[in-house]
Design an enzyme around this catalytic site. Structure first.
Site, PDB file in Angstrom:
ATOM      1  N   ARG B 252      42.078  27.895  32.220  1.00 55.48           N
ATOM      2  CA  ARG B 252      41.266  29.103  32.041  1.00 55.48           C
ATOM      3  C   ARG B 252      40.492  28.947  30.733  1.00 55.48           C
ATOM      4  O   ARG B 252      41.060  29.053  29.656  1.00 55.48           O
ATOM      5  CB  ARG B 252      42.194  30.326  31.973  1.00 55.48           C
ATOM      6  CG  ARG B 252      41.502  31.665  32.045  1.00 55.48           C
ATOM      7  CD  ARG B 252      42.487  32.795  31.725  1.00 55.48           C
ATOM      8  NE  ARG B 252      42.664  32.952  30.287  1.00 55.48           N
ATOM      9  CZ  ARG B 252      43.745  33.464  29.708  1.00 55.48           C
ATOM     10  NH1 ARG B 252      44.772  33.871  30.419  1.00 55.48           N
ATOM     11  NH2 ARG B 252      43.820  33.564  28.397  1.00 55.48           N
ATOM     12  N   HIS B 256      41.715  36.126  29.109  1.00 51.97           N
ATOM     13  CA  HIS B 256      42.311  36.709  30.325  1.00 51.97           C
ATOM     14  C   HIS B 256      41.336  37.717  30.935  1.00 51.97           C
ATOM     15  O   HIS B 256      41.057  37.701  32.126  1.00 51.97           O
ATOM     16  CB  HIS B 256      43.630  37.385  29.975  1.00 51.97           C
ATOM     17  CG  HIS B 256      44.107  38.360  31.004  1.00 51.97           C
ATOM     18  ND1 HIS B 256      44.490  37.969  32.263  1.00 51.97           N
ATOM     19  CD2 HIS B 256      44.235  39.708  30.972  1.00 51.97           C
ATOM     20  CE1 HIS B 256      44.843  39.039  32.957  1.00 51.97           C
ATOM     21  NE2 HIS B 256      44.698  40.103  32.205  1.00 51.97           N
ATOM     22  N   TYR B 265      46.682  33.817  20.570  1.00 53.09           N
ATOM     23  CA  TYR B 265      47.860  33.106  21.087  1.00 53.09           C
ATOM     24  C   TYR B 265      47.628  31.636  21.427  1.00 53.09           C
ATOM     25  O   TYR B 265      48.578  30.915  21.691  1.00 53.09           O
ATOM     26  CB  TYR B 265      48.410  33.843  22.317  1.00 53.09           C
ATOM     27  CG  TYR B 265      47.381  34.162  23.388  1.00 53.09           C
ATOM     28  CD1 TYR B 265      46.970  33.194  24.285  1.00 53.09           C
ATOM     29  CD2 TYR B 265      46.822  35.444  23.486  1.00 53.09           C
ATOM     30  CE1 TYR B 265      46.037  33.481  25.260  1.00 53.09           C
ATOM     31  CE2 TYR B 265      45.885  35.736  24.460  1.00 53.09           C
ATOM     32  CZ  TYR B 265      45.493  34.755  25.352  1.00 53.09           C
ATOM     33  OH  TYR B 265      44.561  35.043  26.310  1.00 53.09           O
TER      34      TYR B 265
END
Lengths: 338, 351
Positions: B252, B256, B265
């Site tokens: 990805r 998100h 993160y």
């Protein structure tokens, strides 16, 4: 103020916090003061939670106490049951209340009845935190307000603060409570206001609502994100000369029956506001409290302003589903002019 | 387990063919089809992010980096098959025939956005995690009961494998030998949680072993590996040989969702070496004499216009009516719901 100040940690300084910061502060306070407190949830560790409610806590307290779990709500609640019966105080985060349903089985078949069916031999001192509610243009399913599903479950307390101060005091009380608590956080209110919040530990009593405004003509009852909506309506009603009493229930199970009865017996009228669907909504339980305690005092039928009996819509229509100050005002007028 | 489930590739990162048995199967038509759709959905995806930034649509979950997984897999299906996407699989649904204007509309908070074109079996994107897997299994089961050769594909991510519905879906697929393609896009992160914290298993493919479901691990950024392995799974399903689990290892590239900040993160520089599947296919096309500059320019223009037209149509779409809240909850609404509707419309002054 209905604060039970702990003797050990003096509450003397305050800081101005939003509700989400107050939640963070409550969790931090409990992680500091009680070694058995554990946080579990999706993205709560390194990411600090999708709303930042657990920001900085994993860094401070370690991965064993602030746990990024696998993506599994039933797993989170189910293992929290196991942790709780074996000496820990798990505080589980459901990322959004709309995603709590995979854990429904654990909550309904176990969390609700472990104490009762073991005659008190086992208990589940567990808190499940869940941001809830519509009004922030979130994607579908993120906006549910499912409190009545949980107030219907036996053996579980349901708490829902509307302010930063209440959020901290009630969350600490929930973590310290010997029984399971669903702690609903109105995400629409997470950053809506800042308020002076005491540093250190304090608790508010679960089961106690609050009269946030005194009045004589009508009692307006709300909680969570609907409290400010009710208050806006009340402001307009007062400009029309109606005197409104406003109650913030703060705990949805057990209900503060005395507060409701006392107020309705004074005003003789009640308007209940909640964003959840109407049928089987908590408004109906509140109506039965009024019926049971105050029937002969009523001067008008009880009004309810609620979401409709429809799935919470995609956000283009959510403002139509949510109670508005205008709808609340219309119900206040209807009750007062009955 | 990594040895038992090696990552299958047909082209390498630089676009060189490394599995010569496919040389004869890769022709101009397939290459151009893959490239066309991957470019198309990339333009859609980037446009959606930009619309969100401008406040013209709501929160949006980008799929950049997963173009090969989505296009390669869905092109292996037939017209009558079923697609069960998640919220991040609009690349697959658009390629399968979902309407682009409506897809934008969905992310603008409109139910009209989930309605597929007539004759297309595209289920609404699953927003909860893994719930679509049992649905795809049930739909495939229905096709089997009806004696068709149609199949269903369920898309899901690495995080979904932690949910009960993943395991329950796999077990049903296995027990009833349903014609289901369980297509996992392992994009390495479930929001902020990396796959190595999501599971202690080395692969997702191995999870099929427990259910005796044939499983394969592929390079999800290699559109040819995705296409040919999905095709095999589809053929097995059509022939009555049951489900297949495919783990497409991908990445990805972005956040998100537009509400997420991956710098919180992800370690600095992580993923920088991942060659985007669209560029990877471009390399392949250039190395193997499929690159036609004039054609690429032409489709770029066409696709840009298509995306712009879809945005314009979305923005000109009629405003929603409050009646829509009530009118589709039941086939025939109970009286009490009609009363709620009437009271609300009266409140609005609409009746």
């Amino acid at each position: 103020m209905d604060v039970k100040t702990e003797t050990k940690t003096q509450v003397n300084t305050t800081q101005k916090l939003t509700m989400v910061q107050a939640v963070n502060d409550a969790l931090k306070t409990m992680l500091e003061s009680d070694k058995t407190t554990m946080l579990l949830g999706e993205d709560i560790g390194k990411n600090g939670g999708v709303f930042r409610a657990t920001e900085g806590l994993q860094e401070q307290f370690g991965e064993d106490r602030v746990v990024d779990t696998p993506l599994s709500e039933s797993g989170i609640v189910g293992t929290s049951v196991g942790l709780a019966v074996n000496g820990f105080k798990p505080v589980a985060e459901m990322q959004f209340m709309g995603f709590i349903y995979p854990a429904f089985d654990q909550l309904m078949t176990h969390v609700s009845r472990i104490r009762a069916k073991t005659m008190g031999h086992y208990s589940v001192p567990l808190v499940v935190r869940a941001p809830y509610g519509a009004g922030i243009r979130a994607p579908e399913i993120h906006s549910d307000s499912a409190e009545a599903i949980f107030t219907h479950m036996p053996g579980i307390k349901v708490v829902c603060p509307s302010t930063p101060y209440d959020a901290k005091g009630l969350l600490i009380a929930s973590i310290e409570d010997p029984d399971p608590v669903i702690f609903m956080e109105p995400m629409r209110s997470y950053r809506a206001q800042r308020e002076e919040v005491p540093e250190g530990k304090y608790t508010l009593e679960i089961g106690k609502g609050k009269r946030v405004q005194e009045g004589t003509d009508v009692t307006v009852i709300a909680w969570g994100a609907m409290l400010p909506v009710a208050q806006q309506a009340v402001k307009q009603a007062e400009q029309q000369g109606m005197s409104c009493e406003v109650l913030d229930l703060k705990t949805l199970y057990p209900l503060d029956r005395d507060l409701i009865a006392e107020s309705v017996q004074k005003t003789g009228r009640a308007v209940i506001v909640h964003e959840a669907q109407s049928t089987g909504g908590l408004g109906q339980d509140i109506m039965s409290v009024i019926h049971d305690t105050s029937f002969l005092y009523l001067r008008a039928p009880i009004e309810r302003v609620t979401g409709f009996d429809v799935p919470v819509p995609f956000f283009a229509l959510e403002d139509h589903h949510l109670p508005t100050p205008k709808r609340v005002l219309a119900s206040i007028e209807k009750a007062v002019h009955f | 387990m990594e040895k038992q489930f090696p990552i299958k590739k047909i082209i390498d990162d630089q676009g060189n063919l490394i599995d010569s048995q496919y040389e004869g199967e890769i022709d101009q038509e397939l290459v151009q089809q893959l490239y066309y759709h991957m470019l198309r959905i990339r333009l859609f995806d980037r446009k959606a992010i930009s619309l969100q930034r401008q406040g013209r649509i709501g929160t949006y979950p980008p799929f950049e980096g997963q173009e090969a997984s989505q296009v390669g897999s869905v092109l292996a299906l037939g017209n009558d098959d079923w697609v069960f996407p998640t919220y991040r699989d609009h690349g697959a649904t658009l390629t399968f025939g979902a309407d682009m204007m409506r897809t934008f509309l969905y992310w603008n908070g409109r139910s009209e956005g989930v309605i597929p074109p007539e004759g297309k079996n595209i289920f609404p994107a699953a927003v909860p995690i893994a719930t679509q897997i049992p649905h795809a299994v049930g739909t495939a089961w229905a096709e089997k009961r009806k004696d068709t050769s149609n199949v269903a594909i369920a898309y899901f991510g690495d995080g979904a494998t932690s949910e009960g519905d993943f395991h329950e879906g796999l077990n049903f697929a296995s027990v009833f030998q349903t014609p289901t393609i369980l297509f996992n896009q392992n994009n390495q992160y479930a929001i902020s949680v990396p796959v190595e914290k999501q599971m202690h298993s080395e692969t997702i493919a191995q999870k099929g072993l427990a259910y005796d479901i044939p499983s394969v691990r592929i390079d999800g950024n290699d559109c040819f590996a995705v296409y040919f392995e999905t095709k095999k799974a589809v053929e097995r399903a059509r022939n009555g040989e049951g489900p297949t689990l495919i783990e497409a290892v991908t990445w990805r590239t972005g956040a998100h969702t537009t509400a997420d900040d991956p710098t919180k993160y992800r370690p600095d520089g992580q993923g920088e070496n991942v060659i985007n599947p669209v560029e990877r296919l471009e390399h392949y096309m250039k190395h193997h004499d499929f690159w036609d500059e004039a054609w690429v320019t032409k489709i770029e223009n066409e696709l840009t216009n298509e995306v712009e037209a879809a945005v314009e149509a979305m923005e000109q779409y009629p405003k929603p009516n409050p009646e829509d809240l009530f009118d589709h909850v039941f086939q025939n609404n109970p009286k009490q719901l009609e009363e709620q509707k009437h009271a609300y419309l009266e409140h609005l002054g609409r009746v």
